[in-house]
Design a protein around this motif. Structure first.
Motif, short mmCIF file in Angstrom:
data_model
loop_
_atom_site.label_atom_id
_atom_site.label_comp_id
_atom_site.label_asym_id
_atom_site.label_seq_id
_atom_site.Cartn_x
_atom_site.Cartn_y
_atom_site.Cartn_z
N UNK A 1 0.84 -1.02 0.06
CA UNK A 1 0.04 0.03 0.02
C UNK A 1 0.83 1.20 -0.08
N UNK A 2 1.29 1.64 -1.32
CA UNK A 2 2.34 2.93 -1.35
C UNK A 2 1.67 4.13 -1.14
N UNK A 3 2.68 4.90 -0.34
CA UNK A 3 2.18 6.39 -0.40
C UNK A 3 2.66 7.07 -1.37
N UNK A 4 2.05 8.11 -2.05
CA UNK A 4 2.59 8.75 -3.26
C UNK A 4 2.76 10.11 -2.73
N UNK A 5 3.92 10.64 -3.15
CA UNK A 5 4.23 11.94 -2.62
C UNK A 5 4.66 12.95 -3.72
N UNK A 6 3.88 13.92 -3.92
CA UNK A 6 4.23 14.72 -5.20
C UNK A 6 4.69 16.15 -4.83
N UNK A 7 5.59 16.71 -5.51
CA UNK A 7 6.07 18.13 -5.25
C UNK A 7 6.36 18.57 -6.61
N UNK A 8 6.63 19.83 -6.69
CA UNK A 8 6.87 20.64 -7.92
C UNK A 8 7.92 21.58 -7.43
N UNK B 1 10.79 25.26 -8.28
CA UNK B 1 10.52 26.38 -9.05
C UNK B 1 10.55 26.49 -10.46
N UNK B 2 11.28 25.44 -11.06
CA UNK B 2 11.51 25.51 -12.41
C UNK B 2 10.22 24.68 -12.97
N UNK B 3 9.43 24.17 -12.37
CA UNK B 3 8.30 23.46 -12.98
C UNK B 3 8.79 21.68 -13.08
N UNK B 4 9.83 21.35 -12.50
CA UNK B 4 10.25 20.04 -12.51
C UNK B 4 9.01 19.27 -11.35
N UNK B 5 8.48 18.27 -11.75
CA UNK B 5 7.61 17.68 -10.62
C UNK B 5 8.02 16.38 -10.43
N UNK B 6 8.20 16.00 -9.26
CA UNK B 6 8.62 14.86 -8.61
C UNK B 6 7.30 13.99 -8.08
N UNK B 7 7.33 12.85 -8.40
CA UNK B 7 6.38 11.96 -8.13
C UNK B 7 6.97 10.45 -7.52
N UNK B 8 6.74 10.41 -6.05
CA UNK B 8 7.60 9.34 -5.65
C UNK B 8 6.52 8.30 -4.99
N UNK B 9 6.60 7.08 -5.12
CA UNK B 9 5.91 6.19 -4.75
C UNK B 9 6.82 5.41 -3.56
N UNK B 10 6.29 5.57 -2.41
CA UNK B 10 7.24 4.91 -1.33
C UNK B 10 6.19 3.73 -0.30
N UNK C 1 8.48 -2.17 0.55
CA UNK C 1 8.87 -3.13 -0.38
C UNK C 1 9.67 -2.21 -1.31
N UNK C 2 9.36 -1.21 -1.74
CA UNK C 2 10.39 -0.34 -2.76
C UNK C 2 9.79 1.03 -2.90
N UNK C 3 10.79 1.91 -3.10
CA UNK C 3 10.53 3.29 -3.44
C UNK C 3 10.87 3.72 -4.87
N UNK C 4 10.13 4.24 -5.65
CA UNK C 4 10.45 4.59 -6.74
C UNK C 4 10.17 6.21 -6.80
N UNK C 5 10.89 6.92 -7.85
CA UNK C 5 10.72 8.25 -7.92
C UNK C 5 11.07 8.67 -9.37
#
Length: 134
Positions: free
Chosen positions: A38-45, A47-56, A59-63
């Motif tokens: 049951x992953x958590x999704x962590x999303x941030x942006x 100042x340059x408009x780059x979006x980070x989407x992390x699934x934590x 078992x595994x964390x991907x970004x």
């Protein structure tokens, strides 16, 4: 814009995910883990408009880091190497992954304060629901 998606989201339900993983070619052992995770999704942006989407998860964390409408290389949680593009269409964040002549999409939208992620591969659809972590 993507601001409505920014934050930490906890999964509260997952429907038909095993069939979706089968459809994209995930092996049995990985599916067993994926169904229990049951992953958590962590999303941030930034100042340059780059979006980070992390699934934590335990078992595994991907970004992935991306700019909207710009294709990038992604290694998925199940180790597929995909060409991925993220777009914003009618308030939905659409993630299209292509690999080995196949394509899948993950549509994320905010509805009733929840983040709904619809994973589509052919005629197989999985719906995963998240609530914002206070």
């Amino acid at each position: 814009m993507v601001e409505q998606f920014v934050g930490t989201w906890k999964m509260v339900s997952s429907e038909n995910f095993d069939d979706y993983m089968k459809a994209i070619g995930v092996g049995f052992a990985t599916r067993q883990v994926g169904n229990r995770t049951k992953p958590n999704l962590i999303m941030s942006v930034d100042d340059t408009g780059v979006v980070s989407l992390k699934s934590q998860s335990t078992f595994k964390t991907t970004e992935v880091k991306f700019k909207l409408n710009e294709e990038f290389d992604e290694t998925t949680a199940d180790d597929r190497k995909t060409r991925t593009v993220m777009t914003l269409e009618n308030g939905k964040l659409i993630q299209k992954q292509t690999w080995d002549g196949k394509e899948t999409s993950i549509e994320r939208e905010i509805a009733d304060g929840k983040l709904i992620a619809k994973c589509v591969m052919g005629d197989v659809v999985s719906v995963r629901t998240y609530v914002k972590d206070a």
